[in-house]
Design a protein around this motif. Structure first.
Motif, PDB file in Angstrom:
ATOM      1  N   ARG A  47      51.935  29.857  24.402  1.00  0.00           N
ATOM      2  CA  ARG A  47      52.684  31.112  24.620  1.00  0.00           C
ATOM      3  C   ARG A  47      52.812  31.898  23.316  1.00  0.00           C
ATOM      4  O   ARG A  47      52.684  33.124  23.310  1.00  0.00           O
ATOM      5  CB  ARG A  47      54.074  30.808  25.178  1.00  0.00           C
ATOM      6  N   TRP A  48      53.059  31.194  22.201  1.00  0.00           N
ATOM      7  CA  TRP A  48      53.195  31.866  20.913  1.00  0.00           C
ATOM      8  C   TRP A  48      51.899  32.594  20.554  1.00  0.00           C
ATOM      9  O   TRP A  48      51.921  33.750  20.124  1.00  0.00           O
ATOM     10  CB  TRP A  48      53.553  30.847  19.821  1.00  0.00           C
ATOM     11  N   LEU A  49      50.776  31.917  20.749  1.00  0.00           N
ATOM     12  CA  LEU A  49      49.492  32.531  20.412  1.00  0.00           C
ATOM     13  C   LEU A  49      49.205  33.728  21.318  1.00  0.00           C
ATOM     14  O   LEU A  49      48.743  34.772  20.857  1.00  0.00           O
ATOM     15  CB  LEU A  49      48.379  31.485  20.527  1.00  0.00           C
ATOM     16  N   LEU A  50      49.510  33.602  22.615  1.00  0.00           N
ATOM     17  CA  LEU A  50      49.293  34.720  23.536  1.00  0.00           C
ATOM     18  C   LEU A  50      50.209  35.904  23.233  1.00  0.00           C
ATOM     19  O   LEU A  50      49.852  37.050  23.498  1.00  0.00           O
ATOM     20  CB  LEU A  50      49.506  34.266  24.980  1.00  0.00           C
ATOM     21  N   ARG A  60      44.223  36.952  25.672  1.00  0.00           N
ATOM     22  CA  ARG A  60      44.615  37.213  27.068  1.00  0.00           C
ATOM     23  C   ARG A  60      43.467  37.853  27.841  1.00  0.00           C
ATOM     24  O   ARG A  60      43.213  37.512  28.994  1.00  0.00           O
ATOM     25  CB  ARG A  60      45.868  38.085  27.126  1.00  0.00           C
ATOM     26  N   ASN A  61      42.778  38.806  27.213  1.00  0.00           N
ATOM     27  CA  ASN A  61      41.643  39.472  27.858  1.00  0.00           C
ATOM     28  C   ASN A  61      40.575  38.442  28.237  1.00  0.00           C
ATOM     29  O   ASN A  61      39.997  38.508  29.318  1.00  0.00           O
ATOM     30  CB  ASN A  61      41.071  40.547  26.929  1.00  0.00           C
ATOM     31  N   TRP A  62      40.340  37.485  27.352  1.00  0.00           N
ATOM     32  CA  TRP A  62      39.343  36.453  27.636  1.00  0.00           C
ATOM     33  C   TRP A  62      39.835  35.512  28.733  1.00  0.00           C
ATOM     34  O   TRP A  62      39.108  35.201  29.670  1.00  0.00           O
ATOM     35  CB  TRP A  62      39.006  35.671  26.373  1.00  0.00           C
ATOM     36  N   GLU A  63      41.082  35.043  28.609  1.00  0.00           N
ATOM     37  CA  GLU A  63      41.611  34.081  29.579  1.00  0.00           C
ATOM     38  C   GLU A  63      41.741  34.681  30.979  1.00  0.00           C
ATOM     39  O   GLU A  63      41.467  34.005  31.964  1.00  0.00           O
ATOM     40  CB  GLU A  63      42.975  33.543  29.128  1.00  0.00           C
ATOM     41  N   GLU A  64      42.149  35.933  31.061  1.00  0.00           N
ATOM     42  CA  GLU A  64      42.402  36.556  32.363  1.00  0.00           C
ATOM     43  C   GLU A  64      41.151  37.154  32.996  1.00  0.00           C
ATOM     44  O   GLU A  64      41.040  37.209  34.218  1.00  0.00           O
ATOM     45  CB  GLU A  64      43.479  37.637  32.224  1.00  0.00           C
ATOM     46  N   ARG A 114      29.262  40.124  28.576  1.00  0.00           N
ATOM     47  CA  ARG A 114      30.622  39.895  29.060  1.00  0.00           C
ATOM     48  C   ARG A 114      31.206  41.223  29.510  1.00  0.00           C
ATOM     49  O   ARG A 114      30.884  42.275  28.941  1.00  0.00           O
ATOM     50  CB  ARG A 114      31.546  39.323  27.975  1.00  0.00           C
ATOM     51  N   PRO A 115      32.079  41.204  30.508  1.00  0.00           N
ATOM     52  CA  PRO A 115      32.743  42.457  30.902  1.00  0.00           C
ATOM     53  C   PRO A 115      33.630  42.994  29.775  1.00  0.00           C
ATOM     54  O   PRO A 115      33.999  42.246  28.874  1.00  0.00           O
ATOM     55  CB  PRO A 115      33.586  42.056  32.115  1.00  0.00           C
ATOM     56  N   ASP A 116      33.912  44.291  29.829  1.00  0.00           N
ATOM     57  CA  ASP A 116      34.746  44.918  28.801  1.00  0.00           C
ATOM     58  C   ASP A 116      36.232  44.632  29.018  1.00  0.00           C
ATOM     59  O   ASP A 116      37.015  44.749  28.093  1.00  0.00           O
ATOM     60  CB  ASP A 116      34.550  46.437  28.794  1.00  0.00           C
ATOM     61  N   GLY A 117      36.605  44.329  30.219  1.00  0.00           N
ATOM     62  CA  GLY A 117      38.017  44.077  30.511  1.00  0.00           C
ATOM     63  C   GLY A 117      38.686  45.293  31.112  1.00  0.00           C
ATOM     64  O   GLY A 117      38.123  46.390  31.115  1.00  0.00           O
ATOM     65  N   PRO A 118      39.892  45.122  31.601  1.00  0.00           N
ATOM     66  CA  PRO A 118      40.569  46.200  32.324  1.00  0.00           C
ATOM     67  C   PRO A 118      40.916  47.398  31.462  1.00  0.00           C
ATOM     68  O   PRO A 118      40.976  48.502  31.954  1.00  0.00           O
ATOM     69  CB  PRO A 118      41.829  45.528  32.858  1.00  0.00           C
ATOM     70  N   GLN A 119      41.128  47.224  30.148  1.00  0.00           N
ATOM     71  CA  GLN A 119      41.556  48.343  29.322  1.00  0.00           C
ATOM     72  C   GLN A 119      40.456  49.364  29.104  1.00  0.00           C
ATOM     73  O   GLN A 119      40.727  50.463  28.703  1.00  0.00           O
ATOM     74  CB  GLN A 119      42.108  47.853  27.973  1.00  0.00           C
ATOM     75  N   SER A 120      39.173  49.039  29.367  1.00  0.00           N
ATOM     76  CA  SER A 120      38.094  49.998  29.146  1.00  0.00           C
ATOM     77  C   SER A 120      37.580  50.623  30.430  1.00  0.00           C
ATOM     78  O   SER A 120      36.629  51.335  30.403  1.00  0.00           O
ATOM     79  CB  SER A 120      36.911  49.366  28.454  1.00  0.00           C
ATOM     80  N   ARG A 121      38.172  50.297  31.535  1.00  0.00           N
ATOM     81  CA  ARG A 121      37.662  50.838  32.796  1.00  0.00           C
ATOM     82  C   ARG A 121      38.190  52.211  33.082  1.00  0.00           C
ATOM     83  O   ARG A 121      39.156  52.674  32.653  1.00  0.00           O
ATOM     84  CB  ARG A 121      38.039  49.911  33.952  1.00  0.00           C
TER      85      ARG A 121
END
Length: 121
Positions: A47-50, A60-64, A114-121
């Motif tokens: 949790r601290w690292l996240l 988080r972007n990688w894990e989720e 790899r996908p860019d993740g939700p923040q780049s859509r």
């Protein structure tokens, strides 16, 4: 096993922190390994690292999402190209350049697919 995962997480965290100041040592892969190790051993450290303001978002972007942000992709590919360029300038042998080029190409292919993740859509 929890102890082994905890030791691995602390080792990867240390290597990741060294990577912040040493340009030849990658930070993000070690932080991802630390997060995965802490997920197996210490929910508090995970949790601290996240929650960390710098390291948390890409983890988080990688894990989720299994995703790497576009700026991180640009930095990764640019760093790999710079290292290969430096190897050329230093005149390393063709066998080393061939091996390095193949590994860098594989690393770039992985990062760029790899996908860019939700923040780049």
């Amino acid at each position: 096993m929890r102890g082994i995962w905890l030791l691995a997480g602390l080792l990867f965290l240390g290597l990741g922190l060294l990577g912040v100041v040493l340009p030849v040592l990658p930070t993000t892969p070690f932080m991802l390994l630390a997060a995965g190790s802490f997920a197996q051993s210490s929910p508090r450290l995970h949790r601290w690292l996240l929650a960390h303001p710098t390291f948390g978002p890409p983890i988080r972007n990688w894990e989720e999402n299994g995703a790497i942000s576009r700026p991180a992709k640009r930095l990764a590919v640019g760093s790999m190209a710079a290292v290969f360029g430096l190897s050329l300038i230093l005149g390393l042998g063709w066998k080393i350049l061939l091996a390095q080029g193949a590994l860098i190409a594989a690393g770039c292919a992985f990062v760029l697919t790899r996908p860019d993740g939700p923040q780049s859509r």
